[in-house]
Design a protein around this motif. Structure first.
Motif, PDB file in Angstrom:
ATOM      1  N   ASP A 427       0.835  -1.201   0.000  1.00  0.00           N
ATOM      2  CA  ASP A 427       0.000   0.000   0.000  1.00  0.00           C
ATOM      3  C   ASP A 427       0.871   1.253   0.000  1.00  0.00           C
ATOM      4  N   VAL A 428       0.244   2.406   0.109  1.00  0.00           N
ATOM      5  CA  VAL A 428       0.987   3.674   0.030  1.00  0.00           C
ATOM      6  C   VAL A 428       1.955   3.835   1.197  1.00  0.00           C
ATOM      7  N   PHE A 429       1.671   3.193   2.321  1.00  0.00           N
ATOM      8  CA  PHE A 429       2.563   3.318   3.468  1.00  0.00           C
ATOM      9  C   PHE A 429       3.873   2.563   3.232  1.00  0.00           C
ATOM     10  N   VAL A 430       3.777   1.420   2.581  1.00  0.00           N
ATOM     11  CA  VAL A 430       4.987   0.646   2.251  1.00  0.00           C
ATOM     12  C   VAL A 430       5.846   1.438   1.264  1.00  0.00           C
ATOM     13  N   TRP A 431       5.222   1.887   0.171  1.00  0.00           N
ATOM     14  CA  TRP A 431       5.966   2.665  -0.821  1.00  0.00           C
ATOM     15  C   TRP A 431       6.424   4.002  -0.227  1.00  0.00           C
ATOM     16  N   GLY A 432       5.601   4.584   0.632  1.00  0.00           N
ATOM     17  CA  GLY A 432       5.964   5.847   1.276  1.00  0.00           C
ATOM     18  C   GLY A 432       7.202   5.706   2.153  1.00  0.00           C
ATOM     19  N   ALA A 433       7.338   4.541   2.818  1.00  0.00           N
ATOM     20  CA  ALA A 433       8.525   4.283   3.642  1.00  0.00           C
ATOM     21  C   ALA A 433       9.775   4.224   2.768  1.00  0.00           C
ATOM     22  N   LEU A 434       9.641   3.591   1.601  1.00  0.00           N
ATOM     23  CA  LEU A 434      10.766   3.521   0.663  1.00  0.00           C
ATOM     24  C   LEU A 434      11.104   4.910   0.115  1.00  0.00           C
ATOM     25  N   LEU A 435      10.070   5.701  -0.188  1.00  0.00           N
ATOM     26  CA  LEU A 435      10.288   7.056  -0.692  1.00  0.00           C
ATOM     27  C   LEU A 435      10.976   7.927   0.360  1.00  0.00           C
ATOM     28  N   GLY A 436      10.590   7.739   1.627  1.00  0.00           N
ATOM     29  CA  GLY A 436      11.236   8.493   2.710  1.00  0.00           C
ATOM     30  C   GLY A 436      12.715   8.209   2.790  1.00  0.00           C
ATOM     31  N   GLY A 437      13.094   6.942   2.600  1.00  0.00           N
ATOM     32  CA  GLY A 437      14.509   6.580   2.603  1.00  0.00           C
ATOM     33  C   GLY A 437      15.253   7.194   1.430  1.00  0.00           C
ATOM     34  N   CYS A 438      14.590   7.206   0.272  1.00  0.00           N
ATOM     35  CA  CYS A 438      15.205   7.824  -0.912  1.00  0.00           C
ATOM     36  C   CYS A 438      15.434   9.312  -0.683  1.00  0.00           C
ATOM     37  N   GLN A 439      14.479   9.966  -0.041  1.00  0.00           N
ATOM     38  CA  GLN A 439      14.594  11.390   0.268  1.00  0.00           C
ATOM     39  C   GLN A 439      15.753  11.645   1.236  1.00  0.00           C
ATOM     40  N   MET A 440      15.904  10.743   2.203  1.00  0.00           N
ATOM     41  CA  MET A 440      16.954  10.889   3.222  1.00  0.00           C
ATOM     42  C   MET A 440      18.339  10.705   2.630  1.00  0.00           C
ATOM     43  N   HIS A 441      18.473   9.715   1.726  1.00  0.00           N
ATOM     44  CA  HIS A 441      19.806   9.368   1.195  1.00  0.00           C
ATOM     45  C   HIS A 441      20.057   9.931  -0.200  1.00  0.00           C
ATOM     46  N   GLY A 442      19.121  10.713  -0.732  1.00  0.00           N
ATOM     47  CA  GLY A 442      19.330  11.309  -2.061  1.00  0.00           C
ATOM     48  C   GLY A 442      19.348  10.289  -3.179  1.00  0.00           C
TER      49      GLY A 442
END
Length: 540
Positions: A427-442
């Motif tokens: 769901d969006v929370f799973v993908w959102g968690a991955l997106l948050g990591g991408c945002q953190m690590h560029g």
């Protein structure tokens, strides 16, 4: 001589009835049953009465035996509605395992047998049948039983009507329940409570409130229902107001708050962050003499934790005389929420040492603790132990926690493997968690792909556009930032701000919003702000 014999028979019947009433186990009951069968001086009518009492003990009592009740039932040569109602009630009331749910249909088989033998059902028969329909959430079968109620002319009985209101509410048919309620000639407090609870259960809070206001004779169930319903329905401030209203009307013992009230009010305080109100409720609990059991203790832990007072939550937890899985889980969740990851695992160790089995929420707390502290190995260990040691199948929120742990640690390949291996659709929370990591690590390419996918799922959710803009900005791709902002403008998507805050003054929670707060004296607030502004200007 005949009168003496009749007196002896009556004395024997009364003696056996007393023995049945004082019966403590099946061994004693079987001895009484043997006496009834062997005695030649018991008349047929007396025997039917005694066997009916035996049947009631076997079928309904926790000390009885339903299989033995079946034997007694089959031995009764001329059954009556009372006998059938006992057996129908027994099968309707028993808690069966998932593999035995077909046993509940025996109530309907007995009902059909009853009709075949020419025995008319009464007002006690149908509430038990309706109870089975409610337990199975079977509105179709329930409506069939409703038809039988009408056929036998029992649609005006208040007990039958109340059971049907409850059934339709449980089955998500509030309009049917309301029609039944409106057609009732005589309503009792159960009728009103059932209808109010039905509305609350289906999320119709305003309809429930309208009915609540019209109700004259409220009891503790009424107050607890409206308070709990509004807490669970996301209107905790209203729930607190009902609690104050309840206290104002608490001259009668029936209105005084009980443990259910306290737990619900504490939940409202937790949602609002109203710690002063929560402290007052805690003090009230002590003053009123109500025992702080595991339910109220857990509610206090949760309230103090969500209001930011970890120390108070911990003190309440330590003082609890008994703790269950929910209490331990609440404490673990509080510690995880505030970043005390090591302490959360210490509580988990105590939980295991005391023989408590964790549940799926416990592991949400533990995985959250791992995420906050960067415990990657512990996170893997928790996820593996949940499945292989405790046989708890991970749900989508467990996968979201695991993806968050791995993404925060920069382990994107492993995070993607976890998502690919999910037995359900992410769901969006799973993908959102991955997106948050991408945002953190560029992580630009992966972040771009994930953000575009999330935007396709929820094209009006501003958060995904903002996250993608942030990823582009950090990598210096300002043209892409401009492009995304233009796209947001074209689609009429604006970055939403919370625009709402709450403050507790003298036990009253005041809400402030950028959109305006009709319950707040904005005129007085503006006056104070103007005074402050002038004072600041004067002081440079």
């Amino acid at each position: 001589m005949a009168s003496v014999l009749e007196s002896q028979r009556t004395n024997l019947r009364n003696a056996l009835l007393r023995l049945i009433e004082e019966c403590k186990n099946m061994r004693e009951l079987k001895q009484i049953h043997t006496q009834i069968i062997k005695s030649t001086s018991i008349t047929q009518s007396h025997q039917l009465l005694l066997l009916s009492r035996l049947l009631f003990f076997c079928a309904i009592s926790n000390l009885g035996s339903l299989s033995y009740a079946n034997d007694i039932f089959r031995a009764i040569k001329i059954p009556n509605p009372y006998v059938y109602n006992i057996m129908i009630r027994a099968y309707a009331s028993k808690n069966y395992s998932r593999n035995e749910t077909h046993y509940s249909f025996k109530s309907f088989l007995l009902y059909k047998q009853m009709l075949r033998e020419g025995i008319a059902p009464d007002c006690l028969t149908f509430p038990f049948l309706v109870k089975v329909c409610a337990a199975r959430v079977d509105g179709f079968l329930g409506r069939s039983i409703h038809g039988q109620v009408i056929k036998f002319g029992l649609c005006g009985d208040v007990f039958v009507q109340n059971s049907l209101i409850n059934l339709y509410s449980i089955c998500g048919l509030p309009s049917f329940a309301r029609k039944m309620f409106d057609e009732m000639a005589n309503r009792d407090v159960v009728s009103w409570n059932s209808m109010i609870i039905g509305y609350l259960r289906n999320g119709d809070l305003d309809d429930a409130l309208n009915l609540f206001r019209k109700m004259r004779n409220k009891n503790i169930v009424t107050w607890n229902s409206i308070i709990t319903g509004f807490v669970q329905g996301g209107r905790p401030k209203d729930a607190l107001e009902f609690f104050h209203e309840m206290q104002a009307a608490s001259s009668d013992v029936m209105f005084r708050p009980d443990k259910i009230t306290i737990a619900s009010v504490l939940s409202a305080c937790a949602q609002l962050g109203a710690i002063n109100h929560g402290k007052w409720v805690h003090d009230y609990l002590r003053r009123s003499g109500l025992v702080c059991d595991v339910v109220t203790g857990t509610a206090l832990v949760d309230m103090y934790g969500k209001c930011g007072s970890v120390e108070r939550a911990s003190n309440v937890f330590k003082e609890m005389p008994e703790k269950d899985t929910l209490a331990y889980t609440a404490m673990i969740s509080v510690l995880a929420l505030h970043g005390f990851s090591k302490e959360a695992f210490d509580v988990y160790g105590e939980m295991e040492m005391n023989g408590m089995k964790p549940n799926h929420v416990t592991f949400v707390g533990l995985l959250s603790a791992c995420s906050h502290a960067g415990y990657v190995d512990k996170g893997r260990w928790c996820f593996d132990m949940m499945k292989h040691v405790h046989s708890i199948e991970p749900q989508v929120y467990h996968y979201a926690c695991m993806v968050d742990i791995l993404s925060r640690a920069g382990l994107f390949e492993e995070a993607e493997r976890v998502i690919a291996g999910m037995p359900m659709k992410p769901d969006v929370f799973v993908w959102g968690a991955l997106l948050g990591g991408c945002q953190m690590h560029g992580k630009v390419e992966l972040g771009e792909r994930v953000a575009k996918y999330l935007i396709s799922l929820e094209p009006l959710n501003h958060a995904f556009y903002v996250n993608l803009c942030d990823i582009y900005a950090k990598s210096g791709r300002f043209e892409d930032v401009k492009r995304i902002r233009t796209l947001m403008k074209e689609r009429g998507i604006k970055k939403e701000v919370a625009g709402c805050s709450m403050i507790e003054i003298d036990g009253v929670v005041h809400e402030f919003s950028v959109r305006g707060s009709p319950d707040v004296g904005m005129g007085r607030i503006l006056q104070v702000l103007n005074v402050l502004k002038k004072d600041m200007n004067n002081k440079g």
